[in-house]
Design a protein around this motif. Structure first.
Motif, PDB file in Angstrom:
ATOM      1  N   UNK A 105      -1.796   3.002  -0.393  1.00  0.00           N
ATOM      2  CA  UNK A 105      -1.406   2.200  -1.566  1.00  0.00           C
ATOM      3  C   UNK A 105      -2.665   1.641  -2.214  1.00  0.00           C
ATOM      4  N   UNK A 106      -2.819   1.854  -3.515  1.00  0.00           N
ATOM      5  CA  UNK A 106      -4.013   1.357  -4.213  1.00  0.00           C
ATOM      6  C   UNK A 106      -3.646   0.878  -5.613  1.00  0.00           C
ATOM      7  N   UNK A 107      -2.603   0.062  -5.675  1.00  0.00           N
ATOM      8  CA  UNK A 107      -2.102  -0.431  -6.968  1.00  0.00           C
ATOM      9  C   UNK A 107      -3.055  -1.469  -7.572  1.00  0.00           C
ATOM     10  N   UNK A 108      -2.787  -1.813  -8.822  1.00  0.00           N
ATOM     11  CA  UNK A 108      -3.611  -2.795  -9.545  1.00  0.00           C
ATOM     12  C   UNK A 108      -4.015  -2.214 -10.884  1.00  0.00           C
ATOM     13  N   UNK A 109      -4.655  -1.049 -10.840  1.00  0.00           N
ATOM     14  CA  UNK A 109      -5.016  -0.331 -12.072  1.00  0.00           C
ATOM     15  C   UNK A 109      -3.725   0.136 -12.765  1.00  0.00           C
ATOM     16  N   UNK A 110      -2.821   0.701 -11.964  1.00  0.00           N
ATOM     17  CA  UNK A 110      -1.426   0.899 -12.376  1.00  0.00           C
ATOM     18  C   UNK A 110      -0.571   0.398 -11.213  1.00  0.00           C
ATOM     19  N   UNK A 111       0.716   0.223 -11.475  1.00  0.00           N
ATOM     20  CA  UNK A 111       1.586  -0.381 -10.451  1.00  0.00           C
ATOM     21  C   UNK A 111       1.834   0.535  -9.255  1.00  0.00           C
ATOM     22  N   UNK A 112       1.761   1.858  -9.489  1.00  0.00           N
ATOM     23  CA  UNK A 112       2.076   2.782  -8.396  1.00  0.00           C
ATOM     24  C   UNK A 112       0.912   3.627  -7.923  1.00  0.00           C
TER      25      UNK A 112
END
Length: 235
Positions: A105-112
């Motif tokens: 999981x690497x959200x932040x830039x986009x939600x998913x």
């Protein structure tokens, strides 16, 4: 051993080609033509596409590639469901080229946003982590982006990191402005300047190197991360 080759696209994108003998997997195809040319030139067999997130400069090539490869598996998070036919979720494991590939999981830039970790060797992280930087937090969810970096920090130092953009030079200018004087950073800047003057990629980087030169990887808590990210947005 996999061979990982950057296919330059748009102004500063890399479409990563993961090659094992004559088979190849393509990551985040922003354009179709450079990919199809690369496959033809090297007489390769395209076996899959991996997508990290739903931004056009990571997905624009998919539809035209699929016209040539109608049964191709396209992996991606739910947010790219219009392109992907195999939806994957954080913490899931898939098998590609005999590698256990973990979805991070690497959200932040986009939600998913997700990243793909091949064994403990190669990390394909889209726009979640750059050399010397990280993606803009378009969602406003700074905690998600900070937590993504914390996950990356737990990986072995030797993991090779393959971001999707050539942003290293400008990121290091910011790092130099906010980090204490640092020999590793100075040496790395010099090396990056030489590579870019020859129009060569500065990537891949490694987790170990990023721990030393990337201010966002060094942020000790969420507040410090938010302050750095906002400063970089206006740098």
């Amino acid at each position: 051993m996999l061979q990982i080759i950057p296919i330059p696209a748009l102004s500063d994108n890399y479409i990563w080609a993961i090659r094992k003998e004559q088979d190849v997997i393509i990551v985040d195809p922003s354009e179709h033509q450079p990919v199809l040319d690369f496959i033809t030139k090297n007489a390769l067999n395209l076996t899959a596409i991996l997508l990290t997130h739903n931004h056009h400069d990571h997905t624009d090539g998919v539809t035209s590639i699929m016209e040539n490869y109608p049964n191709l598996p396209v992996y991606g998070p739910q947010e790219v469901a219009e392109f992907a036919n195999v939806i994957v979720s954080p913490e899931q494991h898939i098998k590609l080229f005999d590698y256990d590939v973990k979805i991070i999981e690497s959200a932040g830039h986009t939600a998913g946003h997700i990243s793909y970790l091949f064994g403990y060797d190669y990390l394909f992280c889209g726009d979640a982590l750059f050399s010397g930087g990280c993606g803009r937090v378009f969602t406003g969810d700074y905690r998600a982006q900070f937590e993504a970096l914390q996950r990356f920090k737990k990986l072995p130092n030797s993991v090779k990191v393959y971001p999707a953009h050539e942003y290293t030079k400008s990121n290091l200018k910011f790092a130099e402005a906010v980090l204490p004087v640092n020999c590793t950073l100075a040496e790395y800047q010099e090396q990056v300047d030489i590579l870019r003057s020859q129009n060569k990629p500065t990537l891949p980087t490694t987790i170990g190197l990023e721990m030393q030169v990337n201010p966002f990887m060094q942020a000790i808590d969420l507040d410090e991360f938010i302050a750095l990210r906002k400063k970089k947005d206006n740098f």
